[in-house]
Design an enzyme around this catalytic site. Sequence first.
Site, PDB file in Angstrom:
ATOM      1  N   ASP A 174     -17.826   6.469  13.767  1.00 25.41           N
ATOM      2  CA  ASP A 174     -17.342   7.423  14.766  1.00 25.41           C
ATOM      3  C   ASP A 174     -16.692   8.612  14.068  1.00 25.41           C
ATOM      4  O   ASP A 174     -15.774   8.458  13.269  1.00 25.41           O
ATOM      5  CB  ASP A 174     -16.325   6.716  15.675  1.00 25.41           C
ATOM      6  CG  ASP A 174     -15.947   7.559  16.882  1.00 25.41           C
ATOM      7  OD1 ASP A 174     -15.998   8.791  16.779  1.00 25.41           O
ATOM      8  OD2 ASP A 174     -15.584   6.980  17.915  1.00 25.41           O
ATOM      9  N   ASP A 176      15.645  -2.992 -23.720  1.00 25.86           N
ATOM     10  CA  ASP A 176      14.314  -2.407 -23.558  1.00 25.86           C
ATOM     11  C   ASP A 176      13.198  -3.436 -23.465  1.00 25.86           C
ATOM     12  O   ASP A 176      12.025  -3.062 -23.448  1.00 25.86           O
ATOM     13  CB  ASP A 176      14.017  -1.450 -24.718  1.00 25.86           C
ATOM     14  CG  ASP A 176      14.677  -0.091 -24.521  1.00 25.86           C
ATOM     15  OD1 ASP A 176      15.277   0.111 -23.448  1.00 25.86           O
ATOM     16  OD2 ASP A 176      14.599   0.762 -25.423  1.00 25.86           O
ATOM     17  N   GLY A 230      -4.899   3.196  12.482  1.00 26.45           N
ATOM     18  CA  GLY A 230      -3.987   4.152  13.102  1.00 26.45           C
ATOM     19  C   GLY A 230      -4.394   4.445  14.531  1.00 26.45           C
ATOM     20  O   GLY A 230      -3.561   4.528  15.435  1.00 26.45           O
ATOM     21  N   LEU A 231      -5.703   4.582  14.774  1.00 27.85           N
ATOM     22  CA  LEU A 231      -6.181   4.815  16.129  1.00 27.85           C
ATOM     23  C   LEU A 231      -5.927   3.595  17.000  1.00 27.85           C
ATOM     24  O   LEU A 231      -5.550   3.716  18.171  1.00 27.85           O
ATOM     25  CB  LEU A 231      -7.675   5.159  16.101  1.00 27.85           C
ATOM     26  CG  LEU A 231      -8.302   5.477  17.459  1.00 27.85           C
ATOM     27  CD1 LEU A 231      -7.643   6.709  18.069  1.00 27.85           C
ATOM     28  CD2 LEU A 231      -9.798   5.689  17.325  1.00 27.85           C
TER      29      LEU A 231
END
EC number: 1.3.7.7
Length: 517
Positions: free
Chosen positions: A285, A36, A420-421
């Site tokens: 945008d 542990d 992403g765009l």
Amino acid sequence: MQLSVWTYEGPPHIGAMRIATAMRDVHYVLHAPQGDTYADLLFTMIERRDRRPPVTYTTFQARDLGGDTADLLQSAVRAAYERFQPQAMLVGASCTAELIQDDPGGLAQALKLPIPVIPLELPAYQRKENWGASETFYRIVRALAASSADGSPRREREAGARPVCNLLGPTALGFRHRDDLAEVTRQVVELGIEINVVAPWNATPADLARLPQAGFNIVLYPEIALTAAQWLHRQFGQPFTRTIPIGVGATRDFIAEVAALAGVDASPVLARSESRLPWYSRSVDSTYLTGKRVFIFGDATHAVAAARVATQELGFEVVGLGTYAREFAREIREAAAVYGVEPLITDDYLEVEARVGELRPELVLGTQMERHIAKRLGIPCAVISAPCHVQDFPARYSPQMGFEGANVLFDTWVHPLMMGLEEHLLGMFREDHEFADHAPSHLGAASAAPAPAPLRVVETVTSTELAWASDAERELTKIPFFVRGKARRNTERFARERNVNLITLETLYDAKAHFGR
């Protein structure tokens, strides 16, 4: 028993370690088997602390179970006190050691050490990490603050004296706790309020004994500090804040709430408030922001705050909201009702992945696991909550709270959508001669590559033997990747309903018109 490759929270003794590690002059003796001791890596490798947690493990082995493990524990407690000379000591058991029922707290108190020994009873098979941190902090506050006061209500502030408060909640291994604390401290000081104690972050037991001297408490993370703040309110009459300053609107509400508790005027600070998020969200945008469907999952504090920022400040649409913390399920359900979505209360990452796959959002805000889920599904993602990995403990200043935190939120959430765009545009024009599959290089020209294979029909065979024509497949790749899967499923559903076996370009357009009504 449920076996899993991922868990959102560790056992409660990890939460206790977070409190002990955040504090100074405190030592935690953990009755635990040899295996542990892995928890140290959470702080040294992931959080990148420059020292090990102040924890001593008894590290008993299998052969010790036939002997006296209680004596082993007492020896470890005695040795830890002599070596580290702490002002206070925590004693508890790990999830494995709990099974042998040695009563670590009672055994340690029997040694009659000249410092406070605080026993921790953390039921590892019913509770988890955040509860363990909350319970540990509550036990420490109760043991140390109560010993320094008679329990009488707090004294009223003298005329002309500056108001005084405590900041409660920042811990080790917390999501941006270090930077949040710096940001909130700056705002509180601007209001003319004196900070009495910050706890547990860098606090000593002597500091906690001074908690009752403040007029009120600021709770930054309810998962950690709410229980302790409620006890301080009952015991000493100290009110506490309930607004979490994440986002511009919540930060303004927080400043107003703190000012009301302190009896000061917040208008000068609110008039000077500077955040670029409101203007950026209006000027950027709208393709990046307005109406983007977002799925949110994390601890309740960050998830609820993220939902407010997403809807009220960025123009997103919340399509999913959930938490792994069952102790705060009520708050998530109330917030989900406001946004008209079904709450997801689970600590099973497979359920979360299934919900994300079903909803197909355009952005996922979650933990480290949601980052992996979103990557597999091709969806932009940002991390907003613990548990998180090493990249979410940055060297730079990167708060989530306050006006500067709002700037960080804007950058963190919007940039994945913008990238992403960009990837989508690169994909659309990848056949243009100005684009290449490989990054440009300063090295000499490579040998001529073999001619590309001619285009052929790509068939996606399903249970109904559907196939895609090559021109339809090419057109599908022009759809943004974050909705491409949905477009494919809708088109195939449209084709099945009309017994069309070959999906052509015309079928794709017909399906788009059908589902766009």
